[in-house]
Motif scaffolding. Sequence first.
Motif, PDB file in Angstrom:
ATOM      1  N   VAL A  10       6.059  -4.293   1.119  1.00 20.35           N
ATOM      2  CA  VAL A  10       5.305  -4.804   2.260  1.00 20.35           C
ATOM      3  C   VAL A  10       4.061  -5.511   1.735  1.00 20.35           C
ATOM      4  CG1 VAL A  10       4.090  -4.226   4.387  1.00 20.35           C
ATOM      5  CG2 VAL A  10       6.126  -2.918   3.728  1.00 20.35           C
ATOM      6  N   LEU A  11       3.893  -6.748   2.114  1.00 18.97           N
ATOM      7  CA  LEU A  11       2.679  -7.500   1.799  1.00 18.97           C
ATOM      8  C   LEU A  11       1.720  -7.380   2.975  1.00 18.97           C
ATOM      9  CD1 LEU A  11       0.933  -9.619   0.272  1.00 18.97           C
ATOM     10  CD2 LEU A  11       2.334 -11.396   1.386  1.00 18.97           C
ATOM     11  N   VAL A  12       0.497  -6.909   2.704  1.00 14.70           N
ATOM     12  CA  VAL A  12      -0.532  -6.791   3.735  1.00 14.70           C
ATOM     13  C   VAL A  12      -1.691  -7.718   3.360  1.00 14.70           C
ATOM     14  CG1 VAL A  12      -2.141  -5.277   4.942  1.00 14.70           C
ATOM     15  CG2 VAL A  12       0.102  -4.401   4.219  1.00 14.70           C
ATOM     16  N   VAL A  13      -1.902  -8.733   4.174  1.00 16.43           N
ATOM     17  CA  VAL A  13      -2.985  -9.687   3.922  1.00 16.43           C
ATOM     18  C   VAL A  13      -4.193  -9.292   4.757  1.00 16.43           C
ATOM     19  CG1 VAL A  13      -3.687 -12.106   4.010  1.00 16.43           C
ATOM     20  CG2 VAL A  13      -1.299 -11.509   3.485  1.00 16.43           C
ATOM     21  N   GLY A  18     -10.847  -0.948   7.307  1.00 11.18           N
ATOM     22  CA  GLY A  18     -10.461  -1.114   8.695  1.00 11.18           C
ATOM     23  C   GLY A  18      -8.969  -1.064   8.931  1.00 11.18           C
ATOM     24  N   ILE A  19      -8.484  -1.977   9.759  1.00  9.59           N
ATOM     25  CA  ILE A  19      -7.077  -1.975  10.149  1.00  9.59           C
ATOM     26  C   ILE A  19      -6.171  -2.247   8.963  1.00  9.59           C
ATOM     27  CG2 ILE A  19      -5.346  -3.229  11.502  1.00  9.59           C
ATOM     28  CD1 ILE A  19      -7.480  -3.503  13.706  1.00  9.59           C
ATOM     29  N   ALA A  20      -6.532  -3.202   8.109  1.00 12.54           N
ATOM     30  CA  ALA A  20      -5.683  -3.515   6.958  1.00 12.54           C
ATOM     31  C   ALA A  20      -5.490  -2.292   6.074  1.00 12.54           C
ATOM     32  CB  ALA A  20      -6.287  -4.667   6.158  1.00 12.54           C
ATOM     33  N   ARG A  21      -6.550  -1.546   5.850  1.00 13.30           N
ATOM     34  CA  ARG A  21      -6.439  -0.330   5.035  1.00 13.30           C
ATOM     35  C   ARG A  21      -5.552   0.710   5.721  1.00 13.30           C
ATOM     36  NH1 ARG A  21      -8.825   2.071   0.821  1.00 13.30           N
ATOM     37  NH2 ARG A  21      -8.859   4.355   0.781  1.00 13.30           N
ATOM     38  N   ALA A  22      -5.735   0.881   7.027  1.00 14.12           N
ATOM     39  CA  ALA A  22      -4.918   1.845   7.760  1.00 14.12           C
ATOM     40  C   ALA A  22      -3.439   1.474   7.697  1.00 14.12           C
ATOM     41  CB  ALA A  22      -5.385   1.934   9.216  1.00 14.12           C
ATOM     42  N   VAL A  23      -3.134   0.173   7.805  1.00 12.65           N
ATOM     43  CA  VAL A  23      -1.744  -0.283   7.707  1.00 12.65           C
ATOM     44  C   VAL A  23      -1.194  -0.012   6.311  1.00 12.65           C
ATOM     45  CG1 VAL A  23      -0.259  -2.327   7.713  1.00 12.65           C
ATOM     46  CG2 VAL A  23      -1.970  -2.016   9.515  1.00 12.65           C
ATOM     47  N   THR A  24      -1.984  -0.308   5.292  1.00 11.64           N
ATOM     48  CA  THR A  24      -1.545  -0.081   3.920  1.00 11.64           C
ATOM     49  C   THR A  24      -1.231   1.380   3.675  1.00 11.64           C
ATOM     50  OG1 THR A  24      -2.807  -1.973   3.087  1.00 11.64           O
ATOM     51  CG2 THR A  24      -2.256  -0.263   1.496  1.00 11.64           C
ATOM     52  N   VAL A  34       3.373  -1.416  -1.577  1.00  6.65           N
ATOM     53  CA  VAL A  34       2.501  -2.308  -0.823  1.00  6.65           C
ATOM     54  C   VAL A  34       1.750  -3.232  -1.773  1.00  6.65           C
ATOM     55  CG1 VAL A  34       0.626  -2.506   0.850  1.00  6.65           C
ATOM     56  CG2 VAL A  34       2.218  -0.584   0.990  1.00  6.65           C
ATOM     57  N   VAL A  35       1.767  -4.507  -1.443  1.00  6.82           N
ATOM     58  CA  VAL A  35       0.925  -5.496  -2.109  1.00  6.82           C
ATOM     59  C   VAL A  35      -0.162  -5.879  -1.121  1.00  6.82           C
ATOM     60  CG1 VAL A  35       0.787  -7.760  -3.201  1.00  6.82           C
ATOM     61  CG2 VAL A  35       2.869  -6.366  -3.463  1.00  6.82           C
ATOM     62  N   VAL A  36      -1.414  -5.665  -1.493  1.00  9.67           N
ATOM     63  CA  VAL A  36      -2.535  -6.091  -0.645  1.00  9.67           C
ATOM     64  C   VAL A  36      -3.061  -7.407  -1.205  1.00  9.67           C
ATOM     65  CG1 VAL A  36      -3.144  -3.798   0.156  1.00  9.67           C
ATOM     66  CG2 VAL A  36      -4.138  -4.640  -1.972  1.00  9.67           C
ATOM     67  N   ALA A  37      -3.384  -8.334  -0.334  1.00  9.58           N
ATOM     68  CA  ALA A  37      -3.817  -9.655  -0.791  1.00  9.58           C
ATOM     69  C   ALA A  37      -4.964 -10.161   0.063  1.00  9.58           C
ATOM     70  CB  ALA A  37      -2.655 -10.654  -0.746  1.00  9.58           C
ATOM     71  N   SER A  81      -0.004  -9.874   8.397  1.00 11.23           N
ATOM     72  CA  SER A  81      -1.236 -10.646   8.245  1.00 11.23           C
ATOM     73  C   SER A  81      -2.282 -10.137   9.227  1.00 11.23           C
ATOM     74  CB  SER A  81      -0.984 -12.139   8.492  1.00 11.23           C
ATOM     75  OG  SER A  81      -2.187 -12.868   8.326  1.00 11.23           O
ATOM     76  N   THR A  82      -3.307  -9.457   8.704  1.00  4.31           N
ATOM     77  CA  THR A  82      -4.381  -8.926   9.542  1.00  4.31           C
ATOM     78  C   THR A  82      -5.636  -9.791   9.484  1.00  4.31           C
ATOM     79  OG1 THR A  82      -5.483  -7.560   7.857  1.00  4.31           O
ATOM     80  CG2 THR A  82      -3.550  -6.613   8.937  1.00  4.31           C
ATOM     81  N   ALA A  83      -5.616 -10.836   8.671  1.00  2.00           N
ATOM     82  CA  ALA A  83      -6.830 -11.615   8.404  1.00  2.00           C
ATOM     83  C   ALA A  83      -7.308 -12.352   9.654  1.00  2.00           C
ATOM     84  CB  ALA A  83      -6.571 -12.610   7.282  1.00  2.00           C
ATOM     85  N   SER A  84      -8.637 -12.487   9.756  1.00  2.09           N
ATOM     86  CA  SER A  84      -9.215 -13.256  10.855  1.00  2.09           C
ATOM     87  C   SER A  84     -10.559 -13.814  10.426  1.00  2.09           C
ATOM     88  CB  SER A  84      -9.401 -12.372  12.104  1.00  2.09           C
ATOM     89  OG  SER A  84     -10.360 -11.360  11.853  1.00  2.09           O
ATOM     90  N   ALA A  85     -11.000 -14.833  11.136  1.00  2.00           N
ATOM     91  CA  ALA A  85     -12.342 -15.393  10.950  1.00  2.00           C
ATOM     92  C   ALA A  85     -12.936 -15.502  12.341  1.00  2.00           C
ATOM     93  CB  ALA A  85     -12.277 -16.750  10.268  1.00  2.00           C
ATOM     94  N   ARG A  86     -13.900 -14.694  12.640  1.00  3.20           N
ATOM     95  CA  ARG A  86     -14.387 -14.559  14.015  1.00  3.20           C
ATOM     96  C   ARG A  86     -15.146 -15.805  14.471  1.00  3.20           C
ATOM     97  NH1 ARG A  86     -15.285  -9.731  11.396  1.00  3.20           N
ATOM     98  NH2 ARG A  86     -13.880  -8.067  12.047  1.00  3.20           N
ATOM     99  N   ALA A  87     -14.864 -16.204  15.693  1.00  9.03           N
ATOM    100  CA  ALA A  87     -15.539 -17.365  16.291  1.00  9.03           C
ATOM    101  C   ALA A  87     -16.101 -16.964  17.639  1.00  9.03           C
ATOM    102  CB  ALA A  87     -14.560 -18.529  16.425  1.00  9.03           C
TER     103      ALA A  87
END
Length: 239
Positions: A10-13, A18-24, A34-37, A81-87
């Motif tokens: 599983v690749l987790v971006v 937070g959420i990415a860590r919990a998913v991993t 798991v590959v975290v990127a 893909s959990t990545a985001s850039a808040r706007a």
Amino acid sequence: MPASLRDRTVLVVGRGSGIARAVTLAAREAGARVVVAGRDREVLAAAYDDPGVTAERVDLTDESSIAALATRLGTVDHVVSTASARARGAVADLDHDTVLRSFDVKVLGPVLLAKHFAPRMPADGSFVLFSGSSARKPTIGMLAVGATNGAVDVVTRGLAVELAPIRVNAVSPGTVDTGAYDALGDRGKGELFAAREASNPAGRIGAPGDVAEAVLFALTSTFLTGVSLGVDGGEPLVR
């Protein structure tokens, strides 16, 4: 019966928190490699003390970076893909580059992940993207965030058709205590959480583990595709 993640990759971006860590951690507990990127490989590597978790670098705003990651990893079974850039901000305060970066990271980035990873995935593989409850509940100050999340929902359905039988789903969190609200300060964060706890049908704020459980459900439910799972305690139901 849900599929197993045992011995699957599983690749987790995203970030190492937070959420990415919990998913991993949830994927590891379910038996996955798991590959975290993310943009800072060293920080990600330091976040995990587990030989079953390896760290890689990727920049979702750079297609060559995504293509290089796909080449390095070869076959993976699932991509999250959990990545985001808040706007965040009222329309008068938004600027072109901030909104564009939000779309680059959360919408175009996952499209390019699909472009470069889907040809390397097995037929029973899947993608899980991240939307958000602001796509379903308009809120002042969240226009660009909501538009971005709405676009993720559209991309999810489109990719589910185009990449079939590879499955594509999204998870759409509501208010989750991940540290994303720390910039409000203790008082501002406390007031916001108290107000949402009082109005939210679930009567509480979400935790990263709530979202991770939904991601695992999406990864392992082989008859689920093209769906955005609302993990929001019913937040969009109330004003």
